[in-house]
Motif scaffolding. Structure first.
Motif, PDB file in Angstrom:
ATOM      1  N   PRO A 258     -30.365  68.870 -85.324  1.00 10.35           N
ATOM      2  CA  PRO A 258     -30.156  68.456 -86.711  1.00 10.35           C
ATOM      3  C   PRO A 258     -28.754  67.940 -87.024  1.00 10.35           C
ATOM      4  O   PRO A 258     -28.549  67.327 -88.079  1.00 10.35           O
ATOM      5  N   ASP A 259     -27.793  68.158 -86.173  1.00 10.86           N
ATOM      6  CA  ASP A 259     -26.432  67.699 -86.443  1.00 10.86           C
ATOM      7  C   ASP A 259     -26.122  66.348 -85.812  1.00 10.86           C
ATOM      8  O   ASP A 259     -24.962  65.933 -85.763  1.00 10.86           O
TER       9      ASP A 259
ATOM     10  N   ASP B  78     -26.376  63.139 -86.674  1.00  9.71           N
ATOM     11  CA  ASP B  78     -26.309  61.975 -87.554  1.00  9.71           C
ATOM     12  C   ASP B  78     -27.676  61.571 -88.104  1.00  9.71           C
ATOM     13  O   ASP B  78     -28.185  60.481 -87.839  1.00  9.71           O
ATOM     14  N   TRP B  79     -28.260  62.453 -88.897  1.00  3.39           N
ATOM     15  CA  TRP B  79     -29.556  62.217 -89.524  1.00  3.39           C
ATOM     16  C   TRP B  79     -29.403  62.073 -91.034  1.00  3.39           C
ATOM     17  O   TRP B  79     -28.422  62.525 -91.608  1.00  3.39           O
TER      18      TRP B  79
ATOM     19  N   ALA C  47     -32.501  65.770 -91.114  1.00  3.51           N
ATOM     20  CA  ALA C  47     -31.722  66.934 -90.675  1.00  3.51           C
ATOM     21  C   ALA C  47     -32.417  68.217 -91.121  1.00  3.51           C
ATOM     22  O   ALA C  47     -32.495  69.189 -90.356  1.00  3.51           O
TER      23      ALA C  47
ATOM     24  N   ARG D  81     -33.735  71.082 -88.702  1.00  5.45           N
ATOM     25  CA  ARG D  81     -33.189  72.424 -88.931  1.00  5.45           C
ATOM     26  C   ARG D  81     -34.320  73.415 -89.198  1.00  5.45           C
ATOM     27  O   ARG D  81     -34.315  74.544 -88.711  1.00  5.45           O
TER      28      ARG D  81
ATOM     29  N   THR E 273     -32.593  75.894 -96.287  1.00 10.48           N
ATOM     30  CA  THR E 273     -33.457  74.914 -95.618  1.00 10.48           C
ATOM     31  C   THR E 273     -34.740  74.719 -96.415  1.00 10.48           C
ATOM     32  O   THR E 273     -35.204  73.589 -96.586  1.00 10.48           O
TER      33      THR E 273
END
Length: 176
Positions: A109-110, A112-113, A118, A122, A137
């Protein structure tokens, strides 16, 4: 992977419907035998029920196909299920996931979404690791999806987490 605990079935072991489905799927995939179907098909009616349940989320779910493939690929990666990664790399391409995006999904998820993507990844990470979603979340996902889609998301992750367990436990061999 070791020897299969349950071998893929033949016509007699699968029955007419499951055998035809399995052979048709193998033809579409381009392999001699789609092991997931010819193995699970030995469960007869349970297999058909599982196919119906699974198909209500993918490919006939409410989540956009691109998002459902992201969820499936991330779940398979976290569960180290190469069988599912093989298939969903190909299916993901049909949903617009190229090799670079596939690698970003694996990165997590980290990588660049957008906020939505993301949150999807996540959410997969949390569900696979904790069998629950944190409030932050959940709130992020709820800002993008309605209640039915949220339920579908949780069921989709659970389905592919369970499928990875089944594939691993039965020692289902990759299809090539």
């Amino acid at each position: 992977m070791t020897t299969p605990r349950i071998d893929p079935g033949n016509f007699r072991q699968l029955g007419p419907f499951n055998w035809v489905f399995s052979k048709g799927a193998a033809r579409v995939i381009g392999v001699p035998d789609a092991h997931i179907f010819s193995t699970l098909g030995r469960a007869k009616g349970l297999f058909r029920g599982w196919l119906y349940f699974s198909s209500r989320m993918m490919p006939f779910g409410r989540l956009p196909r691109h998002h459902s493939e992201m969820v499936i690929i991330r779940t398979a990666h976290l569960r180290t299920c190469q069988y599912e990664l093989d298939h969903h790399k190909r299916l993901g391409r049909r949903a617009g996931i190229d090799d670079a995006e596939f690698e970003r999904i694996l990165a997590g998820p980290d990588a660049d979404w957008s906020a939505l993507e993301a949150a999807l990844l996540r959410g997969v990470d949390e569900l696979v690791a904790n069998k629950d979603l944190g409030d932050a979340t959940w709130k992020e996902l709820a800002s993008h999806f309605d209640e039915r889609e949220l339920i579908e998301f949780v069921l989709l992750v659970g389905q592919y987490d369970s499928l990875a367990t089944t594939i691993g436990t039965l020692r289902i061999q990759r299809d090539f």
